[in-house]
Design a protein around this motif. Structure first.
Motif, PDB file in Angstrom:
ATOM      1  N   ARG A 111      14.083  -8.258  -3.450  1.00  0.00           N
ATOM      2  CA  ARG A 111      13.759  -7.197  -3.442  1.00  0.00           C
ATOM      3  C   ARG A 111      11.706  -7.625  -1.886  1.00  0.00           C
ATOM      4  O   ARG A 111      11.258  -7.677  -3.158  1.00  0.00           O
ATOM      5  CB  ARG A 111      13.368  -5.796  -4.457  1.00  0.00           C
ATOM      6  N   GLU A 112      11.964  -6.584  -1.338  1.00  0.00           N
ATOM      7  CA  GLU A 112      10.092  -6.566  -0.587  1.00  0.00           C
ATOM      8  C   GLU A 112       9.703  -6.019  -1.314  1.00  0.00           C
ATOM      9  O   GLU A 112       9.754  -4.765  -2.103  1.00  0.00           O
ATOM     10  CB  GLU A 112      11.147  -6.112   0.915  1.00  0.00           C
ATOM     11  N   LEU A 113       8.278  -6.204  -1.609  1.00  0.00           N
ATOM     12  CA  LEU A 113       7.643  -5.832  -2.248  1.00  0.00           C
ATOM     13  C   LEU A 113       6.194  -4.984  -1.683  1.00  0.00           C
ATOM     14  O   LEU A 113       6.090  -4.563  -2.681  1.00  0.00           O
ATOM     15  CB  LEU A 113       7.060  -6.827  -4.185  1.00  0.00           C
ATOM     16  N   THR A 114       6.181  -5.423  -1.111  1.00  0.00           N
ATOM     17  CA  THR A 114       4.894  -5.145  -0.586  1.00  0.00           C
ATOM     18  C   THR A 114       4.583  -4.064   0.538  1.00  0.00           C
ATOM     19  O   THR A 114       3.596  -4.065   1.212  1.00  0.00           O
ATOM     20  CB  THR A 114       3.629  -6.081  -0.434  1.00  0.00           C
ATOM     21  N   GLY A 115       5.616  -3.637   1.114  1.00  0.00           N
ATOM     22  CA  GLY A 115       5.343  -2.615   2.405  1.00  0.00           C
ATOM     23  C   GLY A 115       6.496  -1.210   1.694  1.00  0.00           C
ATOM     24  O   GLY A 115       6.734  -1.010   0.830  1.00  0.00           O
ATOM     25  N   GLY A 116       7.237  -0.584   2.810  1.00  0.00           N
ATOM     26  CA  GLY A 116       7.864   0.370   2.255  1.00  0.00           C
ATOM     27  C   GLY A 116       7.598   1.331   2.324  1.00  0.00           C
ATOM     28  O   GLY A 116       5.841   2.178   2.177  1.00  0.00           O
ATOM     29  N   LEU A 117       7.622   2.672   1.010  1.00  0.00           N
ATOM     30  CA  LEU A 117       7.508   4.163   1.373  1.00  0.00           C
ATOM     31  C   LEU A 117       6.453   3.733   0.430  1.00  0.00           C
ATOM     32  O   LEU A 117       5.920   4.644   0.541  1.00  0.00           O
ATOM     33  CB  LEU A 117       8.944   4.550   0.709  1.00  0.00           C
ATOM     34  N   TYR A 118       6.698   2.206  -0.245  1.00  0.00           N
ATOM     35  CA  TYR A 118       5.706   2.707  -1.370  1.00  0.00           C
ATOM     36  C   TYR A 118       4.097   2.845  -1.221  1.00  0.00           C
ATOM     37  O   TYR A 118       2.820   2.848  -1.783  1.00  0.00           O
ATOM     38  CB  TYR A 118       5.758   1.540  -2.557  1.00  0.00           C
TER      39      TYR A 118
ATOM     40  N   GLY B  25       3.221   3.134   2.705  1.00  0.00           N
ATOM     41  CA  GLY B  25       2.920   3.766   3.480  1.00  0.00           C
ATOM     42  C   GLY B  25       2.149   4.571   3.361  1.00  0.00           C
ATOM     43  O   GLY B  25       1.674   5.573   2.238  1.00  0.00           O
ATOM     44  N   GLU B  26       1.986   5.459   4.514  1.00  0.00           N
ATOM     45  CA  GLU B  26       0.738   6.624   4.009  1.00  0.00           C
ATOM     46  C   GLU B  26       1.134   7.978   3.709  1.00  0.00           C
ATOM     47  O   GLU B  26       2.832   7.946   3.521  1.00  0.00           O
ATOM     48  CB  GLU B  26       0.015   7.583   5.775  1.00  0.00           C
ATOM     49  N   ARG B  27       0.261   8.867   2.321  1.00  0.00           N
ATOM     50  CA  ARG B  27       1.558   9.980   2.038  1.00  0.00           C
ATOM     51  C   ARG B  27       0.240  10.200   1.776  1.00  0.00           C
ATOM     52  O   ARG B  27      -0.913  10.782   1.503  1.00  0.00           O
ATOM     53  CB  ARG B  27       1.367   9.240   0.453  1.00  0.00           C
ATOM     54  N   LYS B  28       0.706  12.030   1.879  1.00  0.00           N
ATOM     55  CA  LYS B  28      -0.232  13.352   1.642  1.00  0.00           C
ATOM     56  C   LYS B  28       0.312  14.326   1.044  1.00  0.00           C
ATOM     57  O   LYS B  28       1.635  14.836   1.124  1.00  0.00           O
ATOM     58  CB  LYS B  28      -0.893  13.736   2.473  1.00  0.00           C
ATOM     59  N   ARG B  29      -0.586  15.154   0.431  1.00  0.00           N
ATOM     60  CA  ARG B  29      -0.264  16.586  -0.290  1.00  0.00           C
ATOM     61  C   ARG B  29      -1.305  17.675   0.438  1.00  0.00           C
ATOM     62  O   ARG B  29      -1.881  17.642   0.368  1.00  0.00           O
ATOM     63  CB  ARG B  29       0.272  16.723  -1.468  1.00  0.00           C
ATOM     64  N   GLU B  30      -0.508  18.802   1.165  1.00  0.00           N
ATOM     65  CA  GLU B  30      -1.361  19.625   1.648  1.00  0.00           C
ATOM     66  C   GLU B  30      -0.650  21.087   1.193  1.00  0.00           C
ATOM     67  O   GLU B  30       0.465  21.703   1.028  1.00  0.00           O
ATOM     68  CB  GLU B  30      -1.585  19.352   3.327  1.00  0.00           C
ATOM     69  N   LYS B  31      -1.833  21.767   1.253  1.00  0.00           N
ATOM     70  CA  LYS B  31      -1.525  23.352   0.939  1.00  0.00           C
ATOM     71  C   LYS B  31      -0.741  23.814   2.774  1.00  0.00           C
ATOM     72  O   LYS B  31      -1.094  23.988   3.834  1.00  0.00           O
ATOM     73  CB  LYS B  31      -2.807  24.019   0.672  1.00  0.00           C
ATOM     74  N   THR B  32       0.242  24.996   2.458  1.00  0.00           N
ATOM     75  CA  THR B  32       1.146  25.530   3.138  1.00  0.00           C
ATOM     76  C   THR B  32       0.940  27.129   2.510  1.00  0.00           C
ATOM     77  O   THR B  32       0.054  27.462   1.928  1.00  0.00           O
ATOM     78  CB  THR B  32       2.470  25.155   3.145  1.00  0.00           C
TER      79      THR B  32
ATOM     80  N   MET C 151       7.608   5.578   5.248  1.00  0.00           N
ATOM     81  CA  MET C 151       8.416   4.380   5.301  1.00  0.00           C
ATOM     82  C   MET C 151       7.695   3.325   6.484  1.00  0.00           C
ATOM     83  O   MET C 151       8.332   3.268   7.798  1.00  0.00           O
ATOM     84  CB  MET C 151       9.569   4.147   4.759  1.00  0.00           C
ATOM     85  N   VAL C 152       7.344   2.216   6.476  1.00  0.00           N
ATOM     86  CA  VAL C 152       6.587   1.422   7.737  1.00  0.00           C
ATOM     87  C   VAL C 152       7.171  -0.191   7.478  1.00  0.00           C
ATOM     88  O   VAL C 152       6.640  -0.694   5.857  1.00  0.00           O
ATOM     89  CB  VAL C 152       5.366   1.284   7.692  1.00  0.00           C
ATOM     90  N   TYR C 153       8.077  -0.722   8.081  1.00  0.00           N
ATOM     91  CA  TYR C 153       7.809  -2.075   7.802  1.00  0.00           C
ATOM     92  C   TYR C 153       7.325  -2.422   9.460  1.00  0.00           C
ATOM     93  O   TYR C 153       8.257  -1.742  10.667  1.00  0.00           O
ATOM     94  CB  TYR C 153       9.855  -2.481   7.299  1.00  0.00           C
ATOM     95  N   THR C 154       7.000  -3.982   9.247  1.00  0.00           N
ATOM     96  CA  THR C 154       6.630  -4.953  10.813  1.00  0.00           C
ATOM     97  C   THR C 154       8.146  -5.768  10.739  1.00  0.00           C
ATOM     98  O   THR C 154       8.843  -5.870   9.567  1.00  0.00           O
ATOM     99  CB  THR C 154       5.316  -5.274  10.313  1.00  0.00           C
ATOM    100  N   THR C 155       8.267  -6.495  12.347  1.00  0.00           N
ATOM    101  CA  THR C 155       8.640  -7.313  12.268  1.00  0.00           C
ATOM    102  C   THR C 155       8.683  -8.626  10.879  1.00  0.00           C
ATOM    103  O   THR C 155       9.897  -9.924  10.579  1.00  0.00           O
ATOM    104  CB  THR C 155       8.940  -8.694  13.694  1.00  0.00           C
ATOM    105  N   GLU C 156       7.451  -8.807  10.836  1.00  0.00           N
ATOM    106  CA  GLU C 156       7.220  -9.695  10.101  1.00  0.00           C
ATOM    107  C   GLU C 156       7.407  -9.964   8.082  1.00  0.00           C
ATOM    108  O   GLU C 156       7.462 -10.801   7.934  1.00  0.00           O
ATOM    109  CB  GLU C 156       5.004  -9.994  10.404  1.00  0.00           C
ATOM    110  N   GLU C 157       6.959  -8.535   7.985  1.00  0.00           N
ATOM    111  CA  GLU C 157       7.270  -8.455   6.757  1.00  0.00           C
ATOM    112  C   GLU C 157       9.163  -8.674   6.597  1.00  0.00           C
ATOM    113  O   GLU C 157       9.623  -9.309   5.549  1.00  0.00           O
ATOM    114  CB  GLU C 157       6.887  -6.847   6.484  1.00  0.00           C
TER     115      GLU C 157
END
Length: 355
Positions: free
Chosen positions: A135-142, A144-151, A161-167
């Motif tokens: 399992r890849e451990l240092t990338g992906g959804l966990y 990546g940028e995250r936020k909660r905001e009022k609507t 969820m972010v991944y690079t070629t190198e990862e």
């Protein structure tokens, strides 16, 4: 030979299972003329209670200055309502992986013959299962940028969820290298039909595959993989996948071993590797000597193999565990008719006795 190990018992059953792993390390060290030096550190809820943060700087420095890290488990209901940056399961574990550069988690799932009849799956399905999840451990959804905001109607939340070629390339290469040492079959798990990150994942894995023509590569969607793990798990040799998919699939694969209490793991990639059981802190049985220590004991066998290059010592521990399972004593999670229930400490003693 002297090796320094950072020991982080953590929370819940962590102190109980780690104590048995240390007991086994001492026994195998005596046989192989290896001395293990232990230094204990705080992590998780125990660290929050003591110093106010889940991953103290002192603990991080201890890990960086050691030859390997042995971790018990972290978290529990006591700390569930803390802010995200203080939650033990996230802040401590993710912080440790990131700071140590541990980009890959290796989890073998193997069914011991003595546990086949105790499985929730049919004997013909489970018998002979022997696979490895990477399992890849240092990338992906966990990460990546995250936020909660009022609507206007409530709230909106997002995780990226972010991944690079190198990862992707480095985890794929580890998957292929592992397959080369086993049965030369690799299953890459993604969600290529929906996610853009998975489309990049598959492209990179296919490119890396050109360097390993001997390995049979198969691509599989994550939902299909989850189904196949319980339908016919013997089809798998090595599975490689991204962070969140791997988090889910490795817990599912743990039941192929008869119990999550049987699943060890190694997190590697940096100069210092981390070894821990796949299960959590089990606060409901903490302090009762009911926990199964075998996953932690098998994790130190992985430590001997990956960090210290003591292959024969690692194999001796694995054989000792199998002999204990063939005997009359079991912890509650492995109990079946005709067996006697043993405490956490008794199981550790039995492994040492076999060694």
């Amino acid at each position: 030979m002297t090796k320094k190990i950072a020991v982080l018992p953590g929370d819940g059953i962590g102190t109980e299972i780690v104590a048995e792993a240390v007991k086994v390390l001492d026994a195998i060290g005596e046989k192989h003329n290896v001395s293990f030096e232990y230094e204990y550190g705080l992590i998780g809820g125990a660290a929050i209670d003591e110093v106010g943060v889940p991953l103290p700087d002192k603990t991080l420095e201890l890990c960086k200055n050691s030859d390997a890290v042995l971790l018990g488990a972290v978290g529990g209901p006591k700390w569930d309502d803390l802010p995200v940056h203080l939650r033990p399961e996230g802040a401590a574990l993710l912080g440790l992986r990131k700071n140590l550069g541990l980009y890959a988690n290796i989890r073998p799932a193997k069914i011991y013959p003595a546990l086949v009849d105790g499985s929730t799956l049919k004997k013909n399905v489970i018998e002979g299962v022997d696979l490895v999840c990477i399992r890849e451990l240092t990338g992906g959804l966990y990460f990546g940028e995250r936020k909660r905001e009022k609507t206007e109607t409530g709230e909106r939340a997002y995780d990226t969820m972010v991944y690079t070629t190198e990862e992707i390339e480095r985890i794929a290469r580890l998957g292929f290298e592992t397959a080369m040492k086993r049965n030369k079959r690799l299953t890459s798990v993604d969600k290529h039909n929906v996610l853009e990150s998975s489309r990049l994942w598959r492209d990179v894995v296919n490119e890396v595959a050109k360097d390993y023509p001997e390995v049979e590569l198969e691509h599989m969607y994550v939902d299909n993989c989850a189904m196949q793990l319980v339908r016919w798990p013997k089809q798998f040799d090595v599975i490689v996948t991204e962070n969140m998919f791997g988090d889910i699939l490795t817990d599912q694969a743990s039941m192929l071993s008869g119990s999550i209490g049987m699943l060890p793991s190694a997190s590697v990639g940096g100069e210092v590797a981390l070894y821990e059981p796949a299960h959590g802190s089990a606060p409901d049985i903490a302090g009762q000597q009911k926990a199964n220590p075998l996953a932690t004991i098998l994790s130190v066998a992985m430590m001997l193999k990956y960090s210290f290059n003591l292959q024969s010592a690692a194999e001796e521990i694995e054989i000792a565990v199998e002999k204990v399972l063939n005997g009359e004593y079991r912890t509650a999670d492995l109990m079946e008719e005709g067996k006697k229930e043993a405490t956490t400490s008794q199981i550790g003693d039995l492994v040492v006795e076999q060694l």
